[in-house]
Design an enzyme around this catalytic site. Structure first.
Site, PDB file in Angstrom:
ATOM      1  CG  ASP A   1      33.176  37.093  42.584  1.00  4.75           C
ATOM      2  OD1 ASP A   1      32.875  36.339  43.521  1.00  4.75           O
ATOM      3  OD2 ASP A   1      33.191  38.334  42.676  1.00  4.75           O
ATOM      4  CG  ASP A  55      34.584  42.713  41.430  1.00  2.76           C
ATOM      5  OD1 ASP A  55      34.380  41.682  42.104  1.00  2.76           O
ATOM      6  OD2 ASP A  55      34.036  43.801  41.678  1.00  2.76           O
ATOM      7  CG  ASP A  73      36.939  37.723  43.192  1.00  2.10           C
ATOM      8  OD1 ASP A  73      36.332  36.819  43.789  1.00  2.10           O
ATOM      9  OD2 ASP A  73      36.396  38.773  42.809  1.00  2.10           O
TER      10      ASP A  73
END
Length: 719
Positions: free
Chosen positions: A411, A616, A620
């Site tokens: 990410d 995080d 996600d």
């Protein structure tokens, strides 16, 4: 029962049951009936229980060793021929002494084996105790028969079998204790008392805002030492230099540096000041601080780490199923082989003594212990070592999956970037910049997204509006009503698909479009504000790329992994961030909603890829669940931590490679353990059946087999 998981390395079982179907007392009775004494697990007392068990083993081994040494003096003299020519009365005298020396070894030192055998046979279950006691007991009973028959006795064989195996188990117990020392160390970091700040009710005391809580006596506040268990959320705790912080909280006053290495594996002290978060078990180094308690008891980060590691050690790797199936058939097979060995030697003309000793050798040399320890001990050490380095691995099954990874998906926000966004620019459209910021910060106060924090920080000086009908759409944006008018904040795609207008390009002036494009090219994230159905503002949020990001990606690629960056941000911003990593062959996937991130990973898996997802945030979570292994960064949201298979307690991308390497090394250790355990039994059993191993040497070989598994697993602690 719904499920039962037993860890041979930690001697702990995790049981789930339906109280309406079966009572806990019945479960405990059944456990006791198969040879085990169930005791409740109390974390604080567990270490002491292990020490008591180890002391008991030492006492039994010491007793066995003392009597066995006396017995061996007799045996060595006999084998050396010193007793040749002595009278039958003298010979009988020494044989009775040997019987008296062997009896306490078998019936006191060997009592754990006897108890396990009796309970096992009562429930028609065969374990290692059956083999040990059958072997030692056979030599003992046969020797008693030989006393009356006037033949040779083998009490030394019976005593040495018990002594050698107790010695091996004592060493094993010590190794297991060292293997779980990290958890014991974490438990020891929990302070039992703390200095709670108590405000006086006397008149004339200054207001709370004027109080100096560190030097509070002069201002009508005092400290009171209380048990940590009595402290509640919201209490104020004073910490002096050198003290451990007893609970999680937010610094209210003072400044210092704190050693958080027990949580993160990073030895560098962390600066703390008003507003900083502090964690239970970490050590204050230099300054005085006062903090407000936010999490107590089992909710602290330290408690969660301990619980995660213990749960991980109870979760079995799929490869363990093979060992479990083998062990289930192993003991009955060895008993049959032992009987056949004795019969075959006797049928083909060997003396009864030789036939029995060969049968005993088969019993004693068999080693299901090594098979039973091969997997759980390696997992125990692998997860403990990971925790000491700031890597929480949630189970042996995850270790097995991580070894096959070939693709890493990262990410962007909070993973490749630091996750500390700042508001770079704010533009009002049709309203002033200040009004746009006021509307946005009022709405963002109800959001947990990192972008919200950047807007709130700059809009914190304004008086917020009252927001109603708030709703969040992870990966897209948020909405709410202010004074009855709809307010939306989010990505360009979110604003456009909300049906307010066809495209932002239709309502933005050319110069504004140019500014937005330049911000995106510079790496900033651009979000849009809509008020009462009209575009009302544009915000550019900047977030620095992590210093170690380029090095971390290079490490992953060097290990042979394909690296992909995935983000809900626009493509211009994503490409700029990827370019700052300064590495080629990093694939970029931009403008992905949370479900689309998970779908992208699913497509990779359909193409045969084994995928790790590192993220995080809430957006996600679907991707973390979809991936073969999900890794959450240390500052992750609660939902991301729950969804992840591994957690990095330190926000350092290089730990991803360390986690993959540790998983691979742990799995290789498991395979090595299983190989040596299987190979030992495949070689040793035929040798014993062929009469090539005396029972005493068989006992030595069996002990060394278990210790080889322990020693090989302990190599994980050396990195």
């Amino acid at each position: 029962m719904a499920s039962a998981k037993v860890n041979y390395a930690t001697h702990k079982a995790r049981i789930r049951w339906n109280p309406q179907v079966i009572d806990i007392r019945e479960i405990l009775t059944r456990i006791n009936s198969v040879g085990y004494t169930p005791k409740p697990f109390i974390a604080e007392a567990h270490e002491e229980q292990l020490k008591v068990a180890q002391r008991d083993l030492l006492l039994r081994f010491g007793t066995a060793a003392f009597f066995s040494m006396q017995l061996m003096l007799y045996s060595v003299a006999m084998y050396a021929g010193y007793f040749q020519g002595i009278g039958e009365g003298t010979k009988l005298f020494f044989q009775i002494i040997a019987l008296l020396l062997t009896t306490p070894v078998l019936f006191y030192s060997g009592m754990p084996f006897i108890s396990g055998t009796v309970r096992g046979l009562r429930n028609l279950t065969f374990n290692m105790d059956v083999l040990i006691f059958t072997g030692a007991g056979s030599a003992y009973l046969y020797s008693i028969y030989q006393i009356f028959a006037g033949g040779e006795v083998y009490f030394d064989t019976s005593a040495m079998i018990i002594t050698l195996i107790l010695h091996g188990r004592y060493i094993e117990a010590g190794a297991k204790g060292r293997a779980s020392s990290h958890i014991a160390g974490l438990l020891a970091l929990n302070p039992k008392e703390a200095r709670k700040i108590v405000r006086s009710q006397e008149s004339g005391v200054k207001s709370q805002g004027d109080e100096d809580l560190i030097n509070g006596e002069a201002y009508g506040v005092r400290t009171e030492t209380v048990p940590v268990a009595s402290i509640q959320r919201g209490d104020l705790i004073q910490i002096t230099p050198g003290e451990r912080i007893p609970l999680d909280g937010i610094v209210n006053e003072g400044s210092s540096e704190v050693d958080e290495s027990m949580l993160t594996g990073e030895s560098k002290p962390v600066s703390k000041r008003a507003g900083s978060e502090v964690f239970c078990g970490t050590q204050n180094l230099y300054g005085h601080i006062v903090f407000e308690v936010k999490r107590t008891g089992s909710d602290t980060v330290l408690s969660q780490i301990i619980r995660t590691v213990e749960d991980a050690q109870a979760r079995r790797a799929p490869v363990q199923a093979l060992a479990d199936r083998v062990v289930g058939y192993f003991v009955p097979a060895v008993l049959i082989l032992s009987f056949l060995t004795g019969m075959m030697w006797f049928v083909y003309g060997s003396a009864v003594t030789d036939s029995i000793m060969n049968a005993v050798s088969v019993l004693v040399i068999a080693c299901p212990c090594a098979l039973g320890l091969a997997t759980p001990l390696a997992i125990l050490l692998g997860t403990s070592v990971g925790a000491s380095r700031g890597i929480l691995i949630k189970g042996g099954d995850i270790i097995e999956r991580a070894k096959d990874i070939d693709t890493v998906v990262l990410d962007k926000t909070g993973t490749i970037t630091e996750g500390k966004p700042e508001l770079a620019t704010c533009y009002g459209i049709g309203i002033s910049d200040a009004e746009a910021l006021s509307l946005a910060s009022s709405l963002e106060r109800l959001s947990e997204h990192s972008i919200a924090k950047a807007i709130i920080q700059d809009g914190g000086v304004v008086t917020p509006y009252t927001v109603t009908n708030f709703a969040a759409y992870p990966g897209q944006g948020i909405r709410g009503d202010i004074d009855g008018k709809s307010v939306l904040i989010g990505s360009r795609r979110y604003i456009e698909t909300a049906g307010i207008f066809k495209t932002t390009d239709d309502v933005l002036a050319p110069e504004m479009l140019s500014v937005i494009e330049s911000q995106e090219i510079s790496g900033s994230t651009v979000v849009f504000l809509s008020y009462d159905g009209k575009l009302a503002g544009v915000f550019a949020i900047s977030d620095r790329v992590r210093e170690e990001a380029g090095e971390a990606v290079a490490m992953m690629q060097k290990m042979g992994h394909d690296v992909t960056m995935i983000t809900g941000d626009n493509r211009n911003t994503a490409l700029t961030v990827a370019d700052r990593i300064s590495l080629d062959n990093v694939k970029v996937m931009a403008e992905k909603y949370p479900v689309e991130k998970a779908e992208a990973i699913r497509k990779m898996q359909e193409d045969g890829r084994k995928v790790i997802m590192v993220g995080d945030g809430i957006n996600d979570a679907p991707a973390l669940v979809q991936a073969d292994v999900g890794i959450a960064m240390g500052r992750a949201t609660d939902i991301a931590l729950e969804s992840a298979d591994m957690v990095l307690m330190r926000s350092d991308l290089r730990l991803v490679s360390d986690a993959i390497k540790l998983s691979g090394k742990t799995y290789r250790t498991i395979k090595q353990n299983l190989f040596w355990a299987f190979a030992y039994n495949m070689v040793a059993l035929p040798l014993a059946a062929a009469g090539m191993l005396h029972p005493i040497f068989a006992a030595i070989a069996m002990t060394l087999s278990s210790l080889s598994v322990v020693g090989n697993s302990m190599r994980l602690k050396r990195g």
